[in-house]
Design a protein around this motif. Structure first.
Motif, PDB file in Angstrom:
ATOM      1  N   SER A   1       3.980   5.987  -5.723  1.00  0.00           N
ATOM      2  CA  SER A   1       4.013   5.747  -6.879  1.00  0.00           C
ATOM      3  C   SER A   1       2.713   6.473  -7.525  1.00  0.00           C
ATOM      4  O   SER A   1       3.061   7.313  -8.510  1.00  0.00           O
ATOM      5  N   ASP A   2       1.401   6.451  -6.987  1.00  0.00           N
ATOM      6  CA  ASP A   2       0.491   7.276  -7.351  1.00  0.00           C
ATOM      7  C   ASP A   2       0.809   8.726  -7.175  1.00  0.00           C
ATOM      8  O   ASP A   2       0.118   9.529  -7.803  1.00  0.00           O
ATOM      9  N   SER A   3       1.336   9.234  -6.171  1.00  0.00           N
ATOM     10  CA  SER A   3       1.673  10.420  -5.949  1.00  0.00           C
ATOM     11  C   SER A   3       2.452  11.103  -7.036  1.00  0.00           C
ATOM     12  O   SER A   3       2.393  12.454  -7.187  1.00  0.00           O
ATOM     13  N   GLY A   4       3.293  10.447  -7.642  1.00  0.00           N
ATOM     14  CA  GLY A   4       4.393  10.936  -8.613  1.00  0.00           C
ATOM     15  C   GLY A   4       5.437  11.952  -8.043  1.00  0.00           C
ATOM     16  O   GLY A   4       6.246  12.341  -9.069  1.00  0.00           O
TER      17      GLY A   4
ATOM     18  N   ARG B   1       0.913  -1.196   0.177  1.00  0.00           N
ATOM     19  CA  ARG B   1      -0.273  -0.084   0.119  1.00  0.00           C
ATOM     20  C   ARG B   1       0.731   1.305  -0.049  1.00  0.00           C
ATOM     21  O   ARG B   1       0.622   2.388  -0.781  1.00  0.00           O
TER      22      ARG B   1
ATOM     23  N   CYS C   1       2.332   1.659  -3.464  1.00  0.00           N
ATOM     24  CA  CYS C   1       1.316   2.103  -4.574  1.00  0.00           C
ATOM     25  C   CYS C   1       1.014   3.646  -4.111  1.00  0.00           C
ATOM     26  O   CYS C   1       0.740   4.550  -5.027  1.00  0.00           O
ATOM     27  N   PHE C   2       0.725   4.241  -2.929  1.00  0.00           N
ATOM     28  CA  PHE C   2       0.418   5.651  -2.433  1.00  0.00           C
ATOM     29  C   PHE C   2       1.608   6.491  -3.227  1.00  0.00           C
ATOM     30  O   PHE C   2       1.653   7.413  -3.742  1.00  0.00           O
TER      31      PHE C   2
ATOM     32  N   ALA D   1       4.826   0.998  -8.669  1.00  0.00           N
ATOM     33  CA  ALA D   1       3.623   0.683  -8.871  1.00  0.00           C
ATOM     34  C   ALA D   1       3.228  -0.942  -9.220  1.00  0.00           C
ATOM     35  O   ALA D   1       2.383  -1.569  -8.469  1.00  0.00           O
TER      36      ALA D   1
ATOM     37  N   LYS E   1       1.351  -3.620  -6.768  1.00  0.00           N
ATOM     38  CA  LYS E   1       0.268  -4.309  -7.009  1.00  0.00           C
ATOM     39  C   LYS E   1       0.440  -5.751  -7.039  1.00  0.00           C
ATOM     40  O   LYS E   1      -0.286  -6.717  -6.738  1.00  0.00           O
TER      41      LYS E   1
END
Length: 133
Positions: free
Chosen positions: A28-31, A22, A25-26, A101, A105
C-alpha cells in the motif's frame, strides 16, 4: 510469557499474520498498482482457509469460554475486528491501496490486541494453573 498449550497454535498463527500485515502495508505504501493488486490477491487467496480458519477456531472454542469466564467485552472487540477484517477482505476483491492499508493496520492491531489482552486474560481466567507468580 509462555502460552498455555490450548493457545499456542493460535499464537503461532499470529506471527504469520503479522508478516502478512506488513506485506499489505508495504504494498500500500508503495503506491504501485501491481504491488497493491498482488498483495490483495495474496490476502484473498489466504483468507478462506488460513485466516478464516483461525477466526473460526477462536470463535468456536476460545471466545465462548472467555465470555463465560467474564471476558465478554474482550470477546465483543475480537468479534468486531473479525467482522471488519472479513469485510475488508471482500473489498480487496477489487484491489485498492487504502483498503489494503486499512487491512494491514487492523490485522496488526488485532494480533497485538489478542496477544496482549485476550490471550493474557484467557491464561488467567481459563488456565490459571499456567500463570506463574
Amino acid at each position: 510469557m509462555k502460552r498455555h498449550a490450548a493457545l499456542q497454535y493460535l499464537s503461532r498463527d499470529h506471527h504469520k499474520a503479522l508478516k502478512l500485515a506488513r506485506q499489505a502495508c508495504f504494498a500500500s505504501d508503495s503506491g504501485h498498482v501491481i504491488a497493491i493488486a498482488e498483495a490483495a490477491q495474496m490476502i484473498n487467496a489466504l483468507f478462506p482457509e488460513w485466516i478464516e480458519g483461525h477466526f473460526r477456531a477462536e470463535e468456536a472454542t476460545l471466545l465462548p469460554a472467555l465470555a463465560t469466564a467474564g471476558g465478554g467485552e474482550l470477546v465483543r472487540q475480537v468479534l468486531a475486528q473479525h467482522a471488519e477484517l472479513r469485510a475488508l477482505n471482500q473489498q480487496l476483491a477489487t484491489p485498492d491501496g487504502l483498503t489494503l492499508a486499512r487491512f494491514g493496520k487492523l490485522l496488526t492491531e488485532h494480533v497485538r490486541f489478542e496477544e496482549r489482552e485476550v490471550f493474557e486474560s484467557a491464561q488467567t481466567l481459563l488456565y490459571p494453573e499456567s500463570v506463574t507468580t
